[in-house]
Design an enzyme around this catalytic site. Sequence first.
Site, PDB file in Angstrom:
ATOM      1  CE1 TYR A 129     -16.376  10.274 -16.586  1.00 54.91           C
ATOM      2  CE2 TYR A 129     -15.864  10.547 -14.262  1.00 54.91           C
ATOM      3  CZ  TYR A 129     -16.208   9.734 -15.324  1.00 54.91           C
ATOM      4  OH  TYR A 129     -16.392   8.394 -15.132  1.00 54.91           O
TER       5      TYR A 129
ATOM      6  CG  ASP B  37      -9.761  14.999 -15.710  1.00 48.22           C
ATOM      7  OD1 ASP B  37      -9.017  14.348 -16.469  1.00 48.22           O
ATOM      8  OD2 ASP B  37     -10.818  14.540 -15.244  1.00 48.22           O
TER       9      ASP B  37
ATOM     10  NE  ARG C  65      -2.860   0.438   3.360  1.00 49.51           N
ATOM     11  CZ  ARG C  65      -2.102   0.664   4.433  1.00 49.51           C
ATOM     12  NH1 ARG C  65      -1.392   1.774   4.541  1.00 49.51           N
ATOM     13  NH2 ARG C  65      -2.074  -0.213   5.416  1.00 49.51           N
TER      14      ARG C  65
ATOM     15  CE  LYS D   5     -12.330   6.714 -18.658  1.00 42.97           C
ATOM     16  NZ  LYS D   5     -12.651   8.017 -18.064  1.00 42.97           N
TER      17      LYS D   5
HETATM   18  C1  LIG Z   1     -13.201   8.445 -16.871  1.00 46.63           C
HETATM   19  C2  LIG Z   1     -12.879   9.821 -16.429  1.00 46.63           C
HETATM   20  C3  LIG Z   1     -12.648  10.110 -15.080  1.00 46.63           C
HETATM   21  C4  LIG Z   1     -12.823   9.084 -13.986  1.00 46.63           C
HETATM   22  O1  LIG Z   1     -11.891   8.064 -14.077  1.00 46.63           O
HETATM   23  P1  LIG Z   1     -12.159   6.562 -13.550  1.00 46.63           P
HETATM   24  O2  LIG Z   1     -10.877   5.891 -13.883  1.00 46.63           O
HETATM   25  O3  LIG Z   1     -13.339   6.029 -14.277  1.00 46.63           O
HETATM   26  O4  LIG Z   1     -12.406   6.665 -12.089  1.00 46.63           O
HETATM   27  C5  LIG Z   1     -12.304  11.411 -14.755  1.00 46.63           C
HETATM   28  N1  LIG Z   1     -12.211  12.377 -15.694  1.00 46.63           N
HETATM   29  C6  LIG Z   1     -12.423  12.133 -17.000  1.00 46.63           C
HETATM   30  C7  LIG Z   1     -12.288  13.242 -17.982  1.00 46.63           C
HETATM   31  C8  LIG Z   1     -12.780  10.848 -17.409  1.00 46.63           C
HETATM   32  O5  LIG Z   1     -13.005  10.621 -18.694  1.00 46.63           O
END
Ligand SMILES: *Cc1c(COP(=O)(O)O)cnc(C)c1O
Length: 389
Positions: A105, A177, A53, A202
């Site tokens: 998001y 982000d 962890r 992603k």
């Molecule tokens: C998918 C996504 C998230 C969240 O990520 P997870 O891995 O699903 O928790 C945050 N911001 C954007 C722009 C996303 O596409």
Amino acid sequence: MANESRAQGFSTRAIHAGQAADPATGATVVPIYATSTFTQEAPGEHKGFEYSRSGNPTRAALETCLAALEEGEQGLAFASGLAATTAVLSLFRPGDEVVAASDLYGGTYRLLERVFRPWGLAPRYTDDPRPEGFARVITPVTRLVWIETPTNPLLQVLDIAAIAELAHRAGALLAVDNTFASPYLQQPLRLGADLVVHSTTKYLGGHSDVVGGAVIGRRDLLEPIRFYQNAAGAVPGPFDAWLVLRGLKTLAIRMERHCANAAHLAAWLAEQRAGVERVYYPGLPSHPGHDLARRQMRDFGGMISVRLAGGAEAARRLLTRTRLFSLAESLGGVESLISHPATMTHASIPAEVRGARGIDDGLVRLSVGVEDYDDLRDDLQQALADGGS
Ligand SMILES: *Cc1c(COP(=O)(O)O)cnc(C)c1O
């Protein structure tokens, strides 16, 4: 070491940063250290790892590589993008304000509204994603400005450098982000952002086979986030860390194909007279953020949104008729996906709020994969065609 890797090109860093041959065995590829604990010579005498962890060599390699790609001092990997977002929000205290653009998001909006607002954080939103819009909602107790660019799902382009300046003038941090662009297309820290957050699920993972997240930034800002990572414990396991690390190696060449396919498809879609009301893609000269995207990004990304003239019914037809584009949530994988923000990714946003933000039932989002362009175009063409309905 850090300076040496920073001077190298992006793809070289993606393949080598944090990924020297394994010191124990010489393994060329970073091994999956599937161990929860590490044997110590004497109490406190160890090789830098005690318990997975707190730290694991596979995760450490990923964190080093992520920092190198975003040109940050330190990177931290999390079990999901939202776990990474939560870790950033842990820096703040009840009464602090967070300002965000309203095209956000859906999961981030839900986290802010349903978890952190009851806890005492005060989120405020601007419908106007220009710096002037942010200037209007930032107050003396704003501690964090949170942006995505391009935004999801309307692909608005936000001016990172200008918004960073506004945030800093107010004594707030700017977190970006960077999931939609990836560090290959855009490096927010170089434009003045303080923190970069990713859903590595992603483009970074890139193969739709792992869920993960990351935070990258300066060491002094990452230190309390690292404390939270260990204290709260939402870390990725070594196999997940390894999958993301493997994905990173091909990020540059994947992004080039994603961008080329998306640019061609967006241009083709914009030419379709019947059924297509509007195409949202920053690479189209008609897109209001096109010039800013040219300055701020290397290329325009792999995401396209399309507003269909026929509303919900037309969207349903398209979503159920594509054969290569899979009807699925998520984005950024090698395979093309199609989704319906109103009922899928953004369903957690109340309908009236969604509608006001332009995420209506006729809006369809495409994550353009790296398949052959002609096949993707043919698929959309047959799915949009009138026959049989
Ligand atoms: C998918 C996504 C998230 C969240 O990520 P997870 O891995 O699903 O928790 C945050 N911001 C954007 C722009 C996303 O596409």
